[in-house]
Design a protein around this motif. Structure first.
Motif, PDB file in Angstrom:
ATOM      1  N   ALA A  24     -11.239 -11.636  56.951  1.00  0.00           N
ATOM      2  CA  ALA A  24     -10.886 -10.935  55.714  1.00  0.00           C
ATOM      3  C   ALA A  24      -9.378 -10.986  55.486  1.00  0.00           C
ATOM      4  CB  ALA A  24     -11.370  -9.484  55.767  1.00  0.00           C
ATOM      5  N   ALA A  25      -8.601 -10.739  56.532  1.00  0.00           N
ATOM      6  CA  ALA A  25      -7.139 -10.799  56.404  1.00  0.00           C
ATOM      7  C   ALA A  25      -6.702 -12.190  55.954  1.00  0.00           C
ATOM      8  CB  ALA A  25      -6.480 -10.418  57.723  1.00  0.00           C
ATOM      9  N   LYS A  26      -7.346 -13.207  56.482  1.00  0.00           N
ATOM     10  CA  LYS A  26      -7.000 -14.584  56.126  1.00  0.00           C
ATOM     11  C   LYS A  26      -7.281 -14.863  54.654  1.00  0.00           C
ATOM     12  CE  LYS A  26      -7.714 -19.390  57.301  1.00  0.00           C
ATOM     13  NZ  LYS A  26      -8.143 -20.334  58.318  1.00  0.00           N
ATOM     14  N   VAL A  27      -8.456 -14.446  54.154  1.00  0.00           N
ATOM     15  CA  VAL A  27      -8.768 -14.753  52.757  1.00  0.00           C
ATOM     16  C   VAL A  27      -7.870 -13.963  51.801  1.00  0.00           C
ATOM     17  CG1 VAL A  27     -11.122 -15.586  53.159  1.00  0.00           C
ATOM     18  CG2 VAL A  27     -10.761 -13.207  52.602  1.00  0.00           C
ATOM     19  N   PHE A  28      -7.492 -12.745  52.180  1.00  0.00           N
ATOM     20  CA  PHE A  28      -6.551 -11.993  51.331  1.00  0.00           C
ATOM     21  C   PHE A  28      -5.205 -12.707  51.289  1.00  0.00           C
ATOM     22  CE2 PHE A  28      -9.390  -8.303  52.361  1.00  0.00           C
ATOM     23  CZ  PHE A  28      -9.914  -8.188  51.080  1.00  0.00           C
ATOM     24  N   ASP A  29      -4.770 -13.250  52.422  1.00  0.00           N
ATOM     25  CA  ASP A  29      -3.513 -14.012  52.446  1.00  0.00           C
ATOM     26  C   ASP A  29      -3.614 -15.276  51.594  1.00  0.00           C
ATOM     27  OD1 ASP A  29      -2.106 -12.211  54.002  1.00  0.00           O
ATOM     28  OD2 ASP A  29      -2.476 -13.281  55.884  1.00  0.00           O
ATOM     29  N   LEU A  30      -4.766 -15.933  51.608  1.00  0.00           N
ATOM     30  CA  LEU A  30      -4.952 -17.125  50.780  1.00  0.00           C
ATOM     31  C   LEU A  30      -4.808 -16.774  49.305  1.00  0.00           C
ATOM     32  CD1 LEU A  30      -8.020 -18.696  52.634  1.00  0.00           C
ATOM     33  CD2 LEU A  30      -5.664 -19.560  52.654  1.00  0.00           C
ATOM     34  N   ALA A  31      -5.341 -15.639  48.893  1.00  0.00           N
ATOM     35  CA  ALA A  31      -5.218 -15.204  47.494  1.00  0.00           C
ATOM     36  C   ALA A  31      -3.766 -14.882  47.169  1.00  0.00           C
ATOM     37  CB  ALA A  31      -6.103 -13.983  47.244  1.00  0.00           C
ATOM     38  N   ASP A  35      -3.516 -20.405  47.769  1.00  0.00           N
ATOM     39  CA  ASP A  35      -4.207 -21.563  48.339  1.00  0.00           C
ATOM     40  C   ASP A  35      -5.597 -21.673  47.705  1.00  0.00           C
ATOM     41  OD1 ASP A  35      -5.496 -23.499  49.877  1.00  0.00           O
ATOM     42  OD2 ASP A  35      -4.483 -22.882  51.721  1.00  0.00           O
ATOM     43  N   THR A  36      -5.620 -22.270  46.524  1.00  0.00           N
ATOM     44  CA  THR A  36      -6.831 -22.332  45.712  1.00  0.00           C
ATOM     45  C   THR A  36      -7.993 -23.008  46.429  1.00  0.00           C
ATOM     46  OG1 THR A  36      -5.438 -22.467  43.751  1.00  0.00           O
ATOM     47  CG2 THR A  36      -7.758 -23.048  43.469  1.00  0.00           C
ATOM     48  N   ASP A  37      -7.769 -24.205  46.945  1.00  0.00           N
ATOM     49  CA  ASP A  37      -8.869 -24.984  47.518  1.00  0.00           C
ATOM     50  C   ASP A  37      -9.479 -24.305  48.740  1.00  0.00           C
ATOM     51  OD1 ASP A  37      -8.495 -26.887  45.541  1.00  0.00           O
ATOM     52  OD2 ASP A  37      -7.238 -28.171  46.797  1.00  0.00           O
ATOM     53  N   ALA A  40     -11.349 -21.108  47.652  1.00  0.00           N
ATOM     54  CA  ALA A  40     -12.601 -21.482  46.974  1.00  0.00           C
ATOM     55  C   ALA A  40     -13.650 -21.923  47.994  1.00  0.00           C
ATOM     56  CB  ALA A  40     -12.341 -22.596  45.959  1.00  0.00           C
ATOM     57  N   ALA A  41     -13.237 -22.657  49.010  1.00  0.00           N
ATOM     58  CA  ALA A  41     -14.177 -23.103  50.046  1.00  0.00           C
ATOM     59  C   ALA A  41     -14.766 -21.905  50.788  1.00  0.00           C
ATOM     60  CB  ALA A  41     -13.489 -24.058  51.014  1.00  0.00           C
ATOM     61  N   TYR A  42     -13.948 -20.915  51.087  1.00  0.00           N
ATOM     62  CA  TYR A  42     -14.456 -19.714  51.758  1.00  0.00           C
ATOM     63  C   TYR A  42     -15.447 -18.968  50.868  1.00  0.00           C
ATOM     64  CZ  TYR A  42     -11.607 -19.727  55.998  1.00  0.00           C
ATOM     65  OH  TYR A  42     -11.069 -20.038  57.215  1.00  0.00           O
ATOM     66  N   ARG A  73      -8.232 -18.562  38.046  1.00  0.00           N
ATOM     67  CA  ARG A  73      -9.259 -19.334  37.320  1.00  0.00           C
ATOM     68  C   ARG A  73     -10.433 -19.665  38.254  1.00  0.00           C
ATOM     69  NH1 ARG A  73      -6.026 -22.830  35.731  1.00  0.00           N
ATOM     70  NH2 ARG A  73      -5.508 -21.972  33.705  1.00  0.00           N
ATOM     71  N   SER A  74     -10.131 -20.110  39.460  1.00  0.00           N
ATOM     72  CA  SER A  74     -11.160 -20.478  40.426  1.00  0.00           C
ATOM     73  C   SER A  74     -12.051 -19.284  40.784  1.00  0.00           C
ATOM     74  CB  SER A  74     -10.492 -21.036  41.691  1.00  0.00           C
ATOM     75  OG  SER A  74     -11.433 -21.301  42.687  1.00  0.00           O
TER      76      SER A  74
END
Length: 141
Positions: A24-31, A35-37, A40-42, A73-74
């Motif tokens: 969860a921490a990683k995906v929040f950092d991606l947002a 880091d769109t791609d 989006a993969a997650y 947008r993604s």
């Protein structure tokens, strides 16, 4: 950074898997970092598109606030709720108005974001910052 997990959960608090908290921490950092791609993969692999952090900020809120139109947008294309408020009653649209992210404002409005939602709303925020151009956009919605 997530708070440490108690060794034994209390009856009021569920056990938290440290690996899930790390993900969860990683995906929040991606947002936050745009880091769109990878994000989006997650989401495509099963991470909830409307996942929120401990403050109620969604992935969309973080991407909008930090100025990442491609991520915004993604996430919207994958079903993110453009009107979901955080724990303070703020919407991604109001956050984008506050930060002066005009492209993101336009993307959110095009995907159904309600300028009157939240507190303060995007309309109220645009009024405070004298953004007549955004007020016209909201009226033309």
């Amino acid at each position: 950074m997530p708070e440490p997990t108690p060794e034994k959960p209390t009856p009021d608090e569920p056990a938290h898997d440290p690996e899930m908290l790390q993900l969860a921490a990683k995906v929040f950092d991606l947002a936050r970092h745009g880091d769109t791609d990878t994000l989006a993969a997650y989401v495509d692999a099963g991470v909830p598109v409307n996942l929120t952090n401990d403050k109620g900020d969604s992935l969309l809120m973080l991407a909008a606030y930090h100025g990442h139109p491609d991520v915004v947008r993604s996430l919207l294309e994958r079903g993110a709720d453009p009107n979901r408020t955080n724990d303070r009653g703020q919407t991604p649209l109001a956050g984008a108005v506050f930060k002066g992210e005009e492209e993101i404002v336009r993307i959110l409005v095009a995907h159904g974001a309600d300028p009157a939602a939240g507190a303060p709303s995007a309309i109220e925020t645009a009024t405070v910052f004298d953004r007549k151009d955004l007020m016209e956009l909201f009226q033309g919605r």
